[in-house]
Write a protein that holds these residues in place. Structure first.
Motif, PDB file in Angstrom:
ATOM      1  N   LYS A 132       6.949  11.217 -10.624  1.00 30.61           N
ATOM      2  CA  LYS A 132       6.318   9.890 -10.642  1.00 30.61           C
ATOM      3  C   LYS A 132       5.027   9.878 -11.464  1.00 30.61           C
ATOM      4  O   LYS A 132       4.197  10.782 -11.375  1.00 30.61           O
ATOM      5  N   ALA A 142       7.417   5.663 -14.535  1.00 32.84           N
ATOM      6  CA  ALA A 142       6.704   4.541 -13.912  1.00 32.84           C
ATOM      7  C   ALA A 142       7.290   4.211 -12.535  1.00 32.84           C
ATOM      8  O   ALA A 142       8.514   4.239 -12.339  1.00 32.84           O
ATOM      9  N   ASN A 143       6.406   3.884 -11.597  1.00 32.15           N
ATOM     10  CA  ASN A 143       6.833   3.598 -10.227  1.00 32.15           C
ATOM     11  C   ASN A 143       7.788   2.409 -10.160  1.00 32.15           C
ATOM     12  O   ASN A 143       8.647   2.333  -9.274  1.00 32.15           O
ATOM     13  N   GLU A 144       7.654   1.487 -11.105  1.00 26.25           N
ATOM     14  CA  GLU A 144       8.526   0.302 -11.126  1.00 26.25           C
ATOM     15  C   GLU A 144      10.000   0.689 -11.241  1.00 26.25           C
ATOM     16  O   GLU A 144      10.887  -0.007 -10.724  1.00 26.25           O
ATOM     17  N   GLU A 147      11.091   1.603  -7.765  1.00 25.59           N
ATOM     18  CA  GLU A 147      11.123   0.400  -6.929  1.00 25.59           C
ATOM     19  C   GLU A 147      12.372  -0.428  -7.217  1.00 25.59           C
ATOM     20  O   GLU A 147      13.006  -0.961  -6.296  1.00 25.59           O
ATOM     21  N   GLU A 148      12.733  -0.528  -8.489  1.00 20.23           N
ATOM     22  CA  GLU A 148      13.936  -1.269  -8.859  1.00 20.23           C
ATOM     23  C   GLU A 148      15.187  -0.571  -8.322  1.00 20.23           C
ATOM     24  O   GLU A 148      16.118  -1.232  -7.838  1.00 20.23           O
ATOM     25  N   THR A 151      15.465  -1.412  -4.646  1.00 19.43           N
ATOM     26  CA  THR A 151      15.910  -2.802  -4.468  1.00 19.43           C
ATOM     27  C   THR A 151      17.407  -2.914  -4.663  1.00 19.43           C
ATOM     28  O   THR A 151      18.120  -3.552  -3.864  1.00 19.43           O
TER      29      THR A 151
END
Length: 277
Positions: A132, A142-144, A147-148, A151
């Protein structure tokens, strides 16, 4: 069915780890990647056994045929499970082979339990040293991105696994290194995992910092990674790990995706056999 029993440290619940043990000779312990199971090693087993090795593969808790507890999917717990495998089978002079997420267990094991039972280490497409992106880890992912992933897993896990599998093996409009039936088979292996295990292990491999673990390694190490890995980018992982382990042998497979255990199986098996000897 072969199981190794261990006790969950927080709940006291018994956890059974499904394993298979083939051949005779120096033990080679295969630690599978996320979100698959021990069955991912199908194309390595025959060559390793025929080369004179004892090969052990096991399902991480929450995956394959192992128990699927609700919690405790952090790396200390997962490494404790690996320790149970090593102790129960009394493995010595072993080679640990960690693929992707499994590379984390391998280096944490050596850091935490030492190398009394282990003589060599192989990291294949591994998530080490720290995936990370952070203030002190500028080359990370990237943390995004994570996160995606989370989800999509929660929204439709099987559709996520279907899409993830294509990226995993480098499948696109032009390149089809894995047949459609085999891709479906790997998706089925991943679908057997407990949803909570799939989610929590993703958090674990994304956020665990293995830099101290990696720096503590003193045994001979082989690092293998594909330069077209879209799942665990080589610059954020093995390229850095290779500079942190003294005298590590670093092999980059040109054009290889993350799932090189299938797409580049002949090359991988040859390198594994030569190094394990």
């Amino acid at each position: 069915m072969d199981f190794i029993k261990t006790i969950d440290s927080s709940s006291g619940e018994e956890v059974q780890l499904s394993f298979k043990d083939y051949g005779k000779g120096r033990p080679v312990v295969l630690i599978h990647g996320w979100p698959l199971s021990k069955e991912m090693w199908e194309y390595q087993i025959d060559d390793l056994v025929e080369a004179g090795f004892r090969v052990i593969k096991y399902d991480r808790r929450g995956f394959g045929k192992s128990s699927k507890p609700w919690g405790d999917y952090d790396y200390d717990t997962l490494t404790s499970d690996l320790h149970s495998v090593m102790e129960t089978l009394d493995l010595r002079d072993a080679v640990l082979v960690g693929f992707s997420m499994g590379g984390g267990e391998a280096v944490r094991y050596l850091s935490k339990y030492g190398s009394e039972r282990v003589s060599k280490l192989v990291l294949v497409s591994a998530v080490t040293p720290y995936l990370k992106k952070a203030d002190d880890n500028k080359d990370g992912v990237a943390n995004e991105v994570f996160e995606e992933m989370m989800t999509e897993m929660k929204k439709d896990r099987i559709a996520f696994l279907d899409d993830f599998g294509k990226k995993f093996f480098g499948v696109n409009l032009i390149n089809h290194p894995v047949s459609a039936p085999l891709l479906e088979y790997y998706r089925a292996l991943a679908s057997v995992a407990a949803p909570i295990a799939t989610q929590q292990c993703a958090i674990a491999f994304a956020s665990t910092d293995f830099r101290a673990d990696v720096k503590s390694i003193k045994i001979p190490t082989l690092i293998i990674h594909g330069d077209d890995d879209q799942t665990v980018p080589i610059k954020a992982s093995s390229e850095r790990t290779s500079t942190m382990i003294p005298n590590a042998v670093y092999k980059v497979y040109e054009g290889a995706p993350h799932g090189l255990f299938y797409t580049h199986r002949q090359m991988l098996n040859k390198d594994l056999i030569e190094f394990c000897r």
